[in-house]
Write a protein that holds these residues in place. Sequence first.
Motif, short mmCIF file in Angstrom:
data_model
loop_
_atom_site.label_atom_id
_atom_site.label_comp_id
_atom_site.label_asym_id
_atom_site.label_seq_id
_atom_site.Cartn_x
_atom_site.Cartn_y
_atom_site.Cartn_z
N VAL A 9 40.46 62.87 4.28
CA VAL A 9 39.48 62.57 5.33
C VAL A 9 38.05 62.59 4.81
CG1 VAL A 9 38.50 63.40 7.52
CG2 VAL A 9 40.97 63.25 7.23
N PRO A 10 37.61 63.59 4.04
CA PRO A 10 36.23 63.54 3.55
C PRO A 10 35.95 62.30 2.70
CG PRO A 10 37.12 65.74 3.27
CD PRO A 10 38.25 64.87 3.70
N GLU A 11 36.89 61.92 1.87
CA GLU A 11 36.70 60.73 1.04
C GLU A 11 36.63 59.47 1.89
OE1 GLU A 11 36.08 58.34 -2.26
OE2 GLU A 11 35.76 60.48 -1.94
N ARG A 12 37.46 59.38 2.90
CA ARG A 12 37.42 58.22 3.79
C ARG A 12 36.10 58.14 4.54
NH1 ARG A 12 43.62 58.44 6.00
NH2 ARG A 12 44.55 57.63 4.09
N LEU A 13 35.63 59.28 5.01
CA LEU A 13 34.33 59.31 5.69
C LEU A 13 33.20 58.92 4.74
CD1 LEU A 13 34.57 62.55 7.85
CD2 LEU A 13 34.49 60.18 8.66
N ARG A 14 33.28 59.42 3.51
CA ARG A 14 32.26 59.11 2.51
C ARG A 14 32.19 57.61 2.23
NH1 ARG A 14 31.43 57.88 -2.52
NH2 ARG A 14 33.62 57.65 -3.04
N ARG A 15 33.33 56.94 2.34
CA ARG A 15 33.38 55.50 2.10
C ARG A 15 33.02 54.68 3.35
NH1 ARG A 15 36.73 53.59 -2.33
NH2 ARG A 15 37.17 55.35 -3.69
N LEU A 16 33.33 55.20 4.53
CA LEU A 16 33.12 54.47 5.78
C LEU A 16 31.69 54.55 6.30
CD1 LEU A 16 34.35 52.96 8.25
CD2 LEU A 16 34.83 55.22 9.21
N ILE A 17 31.12 55.72 6.28
CA ILE A 17 29.82 55.96 6.92
C ILE A 17 28.70 55.06 6.40
CG2 ILE A 17 27.98 57.67 7.21
CD1 ILE A 17 30.24 59.75 7.57
N PRO A 18 28.52 54.90 5.08
CA PRO A 18 27.38 54.07 4.64
C PRO A 18 27.42 52.63 5.14
CG PRO A 18 28.20 55.39 2.82
CD PRO A 18 29.19 55.54 3.95
N GLY A 19 28.60 52.02 5.20
CA GLY A 19 28.69 50.65 5.68
C GLY A 19 28.33 50.54 7.15
N LEU A 20 28.84 51.47 7.96
CA LEU A 20 28.49 51.47 9.38
C LEU A 20 27.01 51.74 9.58
CD1 LEU A 20 31.53 53.45 10.86
CD2 LEU A 20 31.12 50.98 10.94
N TRP A 21 26.48 52.67 8.81
CA TRP A 21 25.06 53.03 8.89
C TRP A 21 24.19 51.84 8.54
CZ3 TRP A 21 23.04 57.58 5.41
CH2 TRP A 21 21.74 57.94 5.79
N PHE A 22 24.54 51.12 7.49
CA PHE A 22 23.78 49.94 7.10
C PHE A 22 23.81 48.89 8.22
CE2 PHE A 22 23.47 45.88 4.56
CZ PHE A 22 22.11 45.99 4.31
N GLY A 23 24.96 48.74 8.86
CA GLY A 23 25.06 47.82 9.99
C GLY A 23 24.13 48.20 11.13
N VAL A 24 24.03 49.49 11.41
CA VAL A 24 23.12 49.97 12.46
C VAL A 24 21.67 49.65 12.10
CG1 VAL A 24 22.18 52.06 13.55
CG2 VAL A 24 24.65 51.77 13.33
N LEU A 25 21.30 49.91 10.85
CA LEU A 25 19.93 49.63 10.42
C LEU A 25 19.59 48.15 10.55
CD1 LEU A 25 19.75 51.93 7.26
CD2 LEU A 25 18.71 52.35 9.50
N LEU A 26 20.52 47.30 10.13
CA LEU A 26 20.29 45.86 10.23
C LEU A 26 20.21 45.40 11.69
CD1 LEU A 26 22.54 44.32 7.43
CD2 LEU A 26 20.07 44.64 7.43
N ALA A 27 21.11 45.92 12.52
CA ALA A 27 21.11 45.53 13.93
C ALA A 27 19.81 45.91 14.62
CB ALA A 27 22.30 46.16 14.65
N ILE A 28 19.30 47.08 14.31
CA ILE A 28 18.04 47.50 14.92
C ILE A 28 16.90 46.62 14.44
CG2 ILE A 28 16.31 49.35 14.98
CD1 ILE A 28 18.68 51.32 15.03
N ALA A 29 16.82 46.40 13.13
CA ALA A 29 15.70 45.66 12.56
C ALA A 29 15.72 44.17 12.90
CB ALA A 29 15.69 45.83 11.04
#
Length: 152
Positions: A9-29
Amino acid sequence: MSGASLAAVPERLRRLIPGLWFGVLLAIAFIAAPSLFSLLDRPSAGRVAARLFALEAELSLALCVLLGLLERLRAGRRAKAGQGSPVSAELLLVLGVLFCTVLGHYALQPMMEAARAGEGRWSFGALHGVSTAFYGVKSLLVATLAWRAARG
């Protein structure tokens, strides 16, 4: 869930979170903020955008802490196995994002409010430009984190 599944689970989260986070940043901007200024009067759009970026900054702080902990855990395991430093490139990227968030939002936002009220040395436009630059650098750092996480 088996013990092996829970350990992943920690490894999966480590791989998943940055992509979702980048999507949020792009969507806002590129979607939310421009839409606000095309639909609302400037003062109202500015207030809503400021709130949106404040929420994004809080999310970024929380994700920096979470990813920082996950990276320390991962780097610590690798260091114990003799496979690298306890400080990973990913951890340095997370710290860079944290720096950009704290300076770009928490340090500059009060200065921008003061400039809007006619106080302070710098104009609102200049401070907004600096804040935008920090947001851009933060987005690039998160994109790099996402890229590195995706490649394994």
